[in-house]
Enzyme design. Structure first.
Site, mmCIF file in Angstrom:
data_model
loop_
_atom_site.group_PDB
_atom_site.id
_atom_site.type_symbol
_atom_site.label_atom_id
_atom_site.label_comp_id
_atom_site.label_asym_id
_atom_site.label_seq_id
_atom_site.Cartn_x
_atom_site.Cartn_y
_atom_site.Cartn_z
ATOM 1 C CG ASP A 191 -1.889 1.167 1.236
ATOM 2 O OD1 ASP A 191 -2.976 1.017 0.656
ATOM 3 O OD2 ASP A 191 -1.543 2.225 1.809
ATOM 4 C CG ASN A 199 -5.242 10.873 -6.089
ATOM 5 O OD1 ASN A 199 -4.785 10.921 -7.229
ATOM 6 N ND2 ASN A 199 -5.616 9.735 -5.516
ATOM 7 C CG ASP A 208 -5.424 7.894 -12.953
ATOM 8 O OD1 ASP A 208 -5.658 7.409 -11.829
ATOM 9 O OD2 ASP A 208 -6.314 8.287 -13.724
ATOM 10 C CG ASP A 235 -3.081 3.573 -2.275
ATOM 11 O OD1 ASP A 235 -4.171 3.074 -1.939
ATOM 12 O OD2 ASP A 235 -2.368 4.223 -1.490
#
Length: 316
Positions: A191, A199, A208, A235
């Site tokens: 993770d 973001n 992305d 993620d």
């Protein structure tokens, strides 16, 4: 990313369709041996033959060094067939002469099979022991048959691949554990640390791009080792490695993954983007244990993050 052989075994009706493709091609070239191949990074694998030939020495499952194959000469970039109507007169094939004589092939038509991502899957080929002409109609027909097969491959590939990153998806992971391993292995549950800030500060387009870059680095990692990478969603990623149980060796792999995912450009470096990893070993014949394995690996991942992130923990 190419289609590994282990993925093909999960495609619905693959053997049946491959046989139908060869039968269709055989209708237009009844006197030729027709065969399907696929590529790995270093080899060409003969997947299926239209029939067994006593004269042409090619068998299903044959693995050939890719530098020693005629198919390696095909122009995949421009999706063009390769045609040799009399190989005995082709001086540019002198380096392959011994192999061609050994296979007893003197005329060859090779058509590229390309995936929607532009990668070469392999070839659809027609060969004969004698010098022979290939008509324009037969060449075009073989190209059309190869396109149909590529269309099928792309549809199956979509079922098992993550659309954003191209890695395997959760469905493939479950299918793998249902159908495949008798041996044991290890799951790395990864993770990203600090991804939410990417973001929030730079937008989802940048997010992305980061996920695609992570996928590329993970794919490069598994290409060097015996395993595969999965994007679970968001993620979160999984790396599955088989026949691996030594904790010291597993720790070395975990350290390598941490290093791969902690170095970024100056924009992302400021966000301290890194990865935390939870590790769960599993025993042989773990086909019905995947949900438990993922839960345990996720628990170990939680402890890795609680310990300061950018680290790894074994489940115990």
């Amino acid at each position: 990313m190419q289609i590994p052989l282990k993925e093909l075994q999960f495609y619905k009706n693959f053997d049946e369709l491959a046989r139908d493709i060869l039968d269709m091609a055989k209708e237009f070239m009844p006197d030729r041996l027709i065969y399907l191949t696929t590529f790995t990074d270093k080899h060409q694998v003969i997947i299926k033959l239209s029939e067994t030939s006593r004269e042409i020495h090619i068998i299903e499952g044959m693995v050939i060094e890719i530098t020693e194959t005629v198919c390696n000469r095909i122009d995949f970039d421009n999706n063009r067939p390769l045609i040799f109507e009399d190989m005995s007169k082709e001086t540019k094939l002198d380096d392959l002469r011994k192999a061609l004589i050994g296979a007893n092939i003197n005329s060859y038509l090779g058509v590229p099979i390309l995936l929607s991502n532009g990668k070469a899957f392999g070839t659809l080929c027609a060969v004969h022991t004698d010098a022979n002409e290939f008509s324009t109609k037969s060449i075009k027909m073989l190209q059309n048959i190869a396109k149909l097969f590529a269309y099928y491959l792309n549809l199956e590939r979509l079922a098992y691949r993550d659309s954003l990153t191209g890695l395997y998806n959760r469905q493939f992971l479950h299918k793998y554990f249902e159908d495949s391993p008798a041996g044991g292995g290890v799951l790395f549950f990864l993770d990203l640390d600090g991804f939410k800030k990417v973001n929030d500060l730079y937008g989802h387009d940048t997010g992305d791009l980061v996920l695609r870059e992570v996928a590329l680095r993970l794919d490069q990692f598994v290409q060097q080792h015996q395993g595969f990478a999965v994007r679970l969603g968001g993620d979160e990623f999984i790396i599955n490695m088989i026949d691996l149980s030594d904790k010291d060796e597993i720790s070395q792999y975990a350290e390598s993954l941490l290093a791969r995912l902690s170095s970024w450009d100056t924009q992302l470096e400021a966000l301290q983007l890194s990865v935390s990893i939870g590790i769960e070993l599993y025993p042989p014949h773990a086909s019905n244990l995947l949900d438990t394995l993922l839960k345990n690996a996720d628990n170990a991942l939680y402890r890795a993050k609680a310990n300061g992130k950018n680290g790894y923990q074994f489940f115990s």
